[in-house]
Design a protein around this motif. Sequence first.
Motif, PDB file in Angstrom:
ATOM      1  N   LEU A   1       0.853  -1.184   0.000  1.00  0.00           N
ATOM      2  CA  LEU A   1       0.000   0.000   0.000  1.00  0.00           C
ATOM      3  C   LEU A   1       0.891   1.236   0.000  1.00  0.00           C
ATOM      4  O   LEU A   1       1.692   1.425   0.916  1.00  0.00           O
ATOM      5  CB  LEU A   1      -0.905   0.008   1.228  1.00  0.00           C
ATOM      6  CG  LEU A   1      -1.812   1.218   1.375  1.00  0.00           C
ATOM      7  CD1 LEU A   1      -2.862   1.239   0.270  1.00  0.00           C
ATOM      8  CD2 LEU A   1      -2.477   1.218   2.732  1.00  0.00           C
ATOM      9  N   GLN A   2       0.765   2.055  -1.034  1.00  0.00           N
ATOM     10  CA  GLN A   2       1.535   3.297  -1.146  1.00  0.00           C
ATOM     11  C   GLN A   2       0.554   4.458  -1.022  1.00  0.00           C
ATOM     12  O   GLN A   2      -0.398   4.543  -1.791  1.00  0.00           O
ATOM     13  CB  GLN A   2       2.251   3.337  -2.500  1.00  0.00           C
ATOM     14  CG  GLN A   2       3.028   4.599  -2.745  1.00  0.00           C
ATOM     15  CD  GLN A   2       4.338   4.629  -1.974  1.00  0.00           C
ATOM     16  OE1 GLN A   2       5.027   3.633  -1.897  1.00  0.00           O
ATOM     17  NE2 GLN A   2       4.662   5.759  -1.414  1.00  0.00           N
ATOM     18  N   SER A   3       0.783   5.328  -0.038  1.00  0.00           N
ATOM     19  CA  SER A   3      -0.081   6.497   0.136  1.00  0.00           C
ATOM     20  C   SER A   3       0.795   7.736   0.284  1.00  0.00           C
ATOM     21  O   SER A   3       2.017   7.654   0.209  1.00  0.00           O
ATOM     22  CB  SER A   3      -0.987   6.331   1.364  1.00  0.00           C
ATOM     23  OG  SER A   3      -0.232   6.402   2.549  1.00  0.00           O
ATOM     24  N   ASP A   4       0.139   8.867   0.524  1.00  0.00           N
ATOM     25  CA  ASP A   4       0.867  10.119   0.697  1.00  0.00           C
ATOM     26  C   ASP A   4       1.784  10.068   1.920  1.00  0.00           C
ATOM     27  O   ASP A   4       2.781  10.767   1.977  1.00  0.00           O
ATOM     28  CB  ASP A   4      -0.115  11.284   0.847  1.00  0.00           C
ATOM     29  CG  ASP A   4      -1.016  11.434  -0.363  1.00  0.00           C
ATOM     30  OD1 ASP A   4      -0.609  11.007  -1.463  1.00  0.00           O
ATOM     31  OD2 ASP A   4      -2.129  11.962  -0.214  1.00  0.00           O
ATOM     32  N   LYS A   5       1.445   9.245   2.898  1.00  0.00           N
ATOM     33  CA  LYS A   5       2.206   9.191   4.144  1.00  0.00           C
ATOM     34  C   LYS A   5       3.301   8.143   4.150  1.00  0.00           C
ATOM     35  O   LYS A   5       4.072   8.072   5.098  1.00  0.00           O
ATOM     36  CB  LYS A   5       1.257   8.940   5.298  1.00  0.00           C
ATOM     37  CG  LYS A   5       0.237  10.028   5.402  1.00  0.00           C
ATOM     38  CD  LYS A   5      -0.329  10.134   6.770  1.00  0.00           C
ATOM     39  CE  LYS A   5      -1.412  11.100   6.739  1.00  0.00           C
ATOM     40  NZ  LYS A   5      -1.704  12.094   7.395  1.00  0.00           N
TER      41      LYS A   5
END
Length: 74
Positions: free
Chosen positions: A60-64
């Motif tokens: 999972l790649q997110s802004d954080k």
Amino acid sequence: ISIYKTTNNTLRITGLQSENAVVKVFNMLGKQMMTKAFKTNGVKEIWLPRLTSGIYLVQLQSDKGRLNKKIILE
């Protein structure tokens, strides 16, 4: 953030708050099996393609940042 399977073809991601994210599923040999970009507000259900039984890595790649999790499909 939690990532877990609810059925063998559904993945649930909880804990992301109003973020753009990309989920990728890899087999244990490193081959990418699927990619899905989405925007969530708390809980997101992801439909998995028809995958054979085994162990998979969910990224999972997110802004954080990035989170990796293993799942077992039976």
